[in-house]
Design a protein around this motif. Structure first.
Motif, mmCIF file in Angstrom:
data_model
loop_
_atom_site.group_PDB
_atom_site.id
_atom_site.type_symbol
_atom_site.label_atom_id
_atom_site.label_comp_id
_atom_site.label_asym_id
_atom_site.label_seq_id
_atom_site.Cartn_x
_atom_site.Cartn_y
_atom_site.Cartn_z
ATOM 1 N N UNK A 174 31.728 16.314 65.539
ATOM 2 C CA UNK A 174 31.852 17.050 66.513
ATOM 3 C C UNK A 174 30.172 16.891 67.291
ATOM 4 N N UNK A 175 29.466 16.896 66.619
ATOM 5 C CA UNK A 175 28.090 16.736 67.191
ATOM 6 C C UNK A 175 27.947 15.305 67.946
ATOM 7 N N UNK A 176 28.633 14.371 67.431
ATOM 8 C CA UNK A 176 28.435 13.000 68.005
ATOM 9 C C UNK A 176 29.266 13.276 69.476
ATOM 10 N N UNK A 177 30.272 13.748 69.177
ATOM 11 C CA UNK A 177 31.158 13.911 70.626
ATOM 12 C C UNK A 177 30.112 14.617 71.569
ATOM 13 N N UNK A 178 29.696 16.087 71.178
ATOM 14 C CA UNK A 178 29.022 16.520 72.028
ATOM 15 C C UNK A 178 27.807 15.967 72.741
ATOM 16 N N UNK A 179 27.020 15.194 71.832
ATOM 17 C CA UNK A 179 25.917 14.337 72.403
ATOM 18 C C UNK A 179 26.526 13.241 73.378
ATOM 19 N N UNK A 180 27.620 12.828 73.510
ATOM 20 C CA UNK A 180 28.201 11.864 74.192
ATOM 21 C C UNK A 180 28.570 12.381 75.494
ATOM 22 N N UNK A 181 29.310 13.427 75.525
ATOM 23 C CA UNK A 181 29.518 14.471 76.464
ATOM 24 C C UNK A 181 28.398 14.742 77.574
ATOM 25 N N UNK A 219 21.634 18.000 61.147
ATOM 26 C CA UNK A 219 22.720 17.496 61.493
ATOM 27 C C UNK A 219 22.588 16.875 62.889
ATOM 28 N N UNK A 220 21.495 17.222 63.614
ATOM 29 C CA UNK A 220 21.331 16.561 65.095
ATOM 30 C C UNK A 220 20.254 15.582 64.934
ATOM 31 N N UNK A 221 19.567 15.566 64.040
ATOM 32 C CA UNK A 221 18.291 14.434 64.068
ATOM 33 C C UNK A 221 18.582 13.191 64.275
ATOM 34 N N UNK A 222 19.546 12.300 63.925
ATOM 35 C CA UNK A 222 19.896 10.905 64.155
ATOM 36 C C UNK A 222 20.568 10.790 65.487
ATOM 37 N N UNK A 223 21.173 11.877 66.100
ATOM 38 C CA UNK A 223 21.749 11.830 67.287
ATOM 39 C C UNK A 223 20.758 12.015 68.351
ATOM 40 N N UNK A 224 19.798 12.859 68.144
ATOM 41 C CA UNK A 224 18.824 13.180 69.130
ATOM 42 C C UNK A 224 17.990 11.740 69.319
ATOM 43 N N UNK A 225 17.919 10.924 68.385
ATOM 44 C CA UNK A 225 17.245 9.862 68.583
ATOM 45 C C UNK A 225 17.969 8.767 69.313
ATOM 46 N N UNK A 230 19.186 13.494 76.217
ATOM 47 C CA UNK A 230 19.720 14.624 76.381
ATOM 48 C C UNK A 230 18.959 15.719 75.892
ATOM 49 N N UNK A 231 18.753 16.841 76.708
ATOM 50 C CA UNK A 231 17.853 18.000 76.426
ATOM 51 C C UNK A 231 18.711 18.716 75.463
ATOM 52 N N UNK A 232 18.223 18.848 74.305
ATOM 53 C CA UNK A 232 18.842 19.469 72.927
ATOM 54 C C UNK A 232 18.036 20.644 72.636
#
Length: 297
Positions: A174-181, A219-225, A230-232
């Motif tokens: 879900x986090x991956x998809x949300x970052x993509x969007x 849960x968000x660390x790797x995707x943030x990189x 993306x402003x998280x």
């Protein structure tokens, strides 16, 4: 009318009900954002014919062609709308035989996502009622399922996507998809973790809150990189997931949640939490499943 199958497309199910309109518009715009073709599907089903009498079969033989022509006209209208809304978009229109759930589920493995609408009976009733498409499709589809109740709301500036995080494997999806969007839409991403005080008095509430913060950060660390543009924003809120996520999703572009997990969406779909969440979500809800082979139940 084309009946070819567009692989890797944004798939949207349409019918003759008013609820199909917002879903079609959402899917058209999503396909353009992702630079994917749009696959518009009308599933023509006649379940009452199964095991029916000779009289019913005879009636269908004379009435069926006219009904199919009406379905084809609805499908053509949907295709024309898509092309008119986004000229240059590749649109494949398919009139398929079978129930909407079976037809859309069969196309899910090779699709980017499946988009469906509500019949304006209330999204909870739509998802949980007999003959519903949303509940069985969202629970078992092999790709994200988007339930669009109304057109996207006018958002606060900046626009934002909300994702519920609980630390489970499907929550990662879900986090991956949300970052993509968020990246596609140049939107802020708000990752939300809801926590509640422990029931045992010897456990401190501070421990529960700290654990929620840890899970959210990890849960968000790797995707943030991976998506530095993306402003998280993290949001750790005390309260029931229904209230917390519903409040966070006010005027959001979408609410993203997983279909399995500790607080996962599949369990929610079958219980009171999901009914409240889906009822109160004022935006499109994206239900993301765990990839096959990753231990999804």
């Amino acid at each position: 009318m084309s009946t070819s199958y567009a692989r890797g497309a944004v798939v949207v199910g349409v019918d003759a009900t008013p609820g199909a309109g917002p879903a079609l518009a959402w899917a058209v715009d999503e396909a353009v954002l992702r630079r994917l073709p749009l696959h518009v599907v009308f599933a023509a089903d006649a379940p009452w014919l199964e095991g029916g009498s000779v009289e019913l079969t005879s009636l269908w033989s004379s009435w069926g062609p006219a009904q199919r022509a009406a379905h084809a006209a609805v499908l053509q209208e949907a295709r024309d709308y898509a092309v008119g809304r986004q000229p240059g978009l590749t649109v494949v229109a398919e009139l398929a035989d079978g129930s909407p759930v079976d037809v859309l589920r069969a196309r899910a493995p090779d699709s980017a996502m499946v988009v469906i609408g509500s019949r304006h009976r209330g999204i909870v009733r739509e998802l949980l009622s007999r003959g519903s498409v949303g509940k069985p499709l969202a629970t078992h589809a092999a790709c994200p399922v988007v339930v669009v109740r109304e057109p996207e709301p006018v958002t606060h500036a900046p626009p934002h996507v909300v994702v519920g995080v609980d630390g489970s494997a499907v929550s990662t999806e879900a986090v991956r998809f949300a970052f993509e969007e968020a990246a596609f839409r140049e939107a802020r991403l708000v990752a939300v973790s809801a926590w509640q005080p422990p029931r045992l008095r010897d456990l401190a509430s501070e421990d529960a809150e700290d654990e929620a913060r840890r899970v959210l950060a990890e849960s968000t660390a790797g995707w943030r990189e991976k998506y530095p543009q993306v402003d998280l924003r993290h949001s750790v809120v005390r309260g029931h997931p229904v209230r917390v996520l519903g409040d966070a999703a006010r005027r959001a572009l979408m609410l993203v949640a997983g279909s399995r997990g500790l607080g996962g969406f599949s369990g929610l779909v079958l219980g009171s939490v999901s009914q409240g969440l889906l009822h109160h979500a004022p935006c499109p809800v994206v239900i993301v499943s765990q990839p096959a082979g990753d231990g999804a139940a």
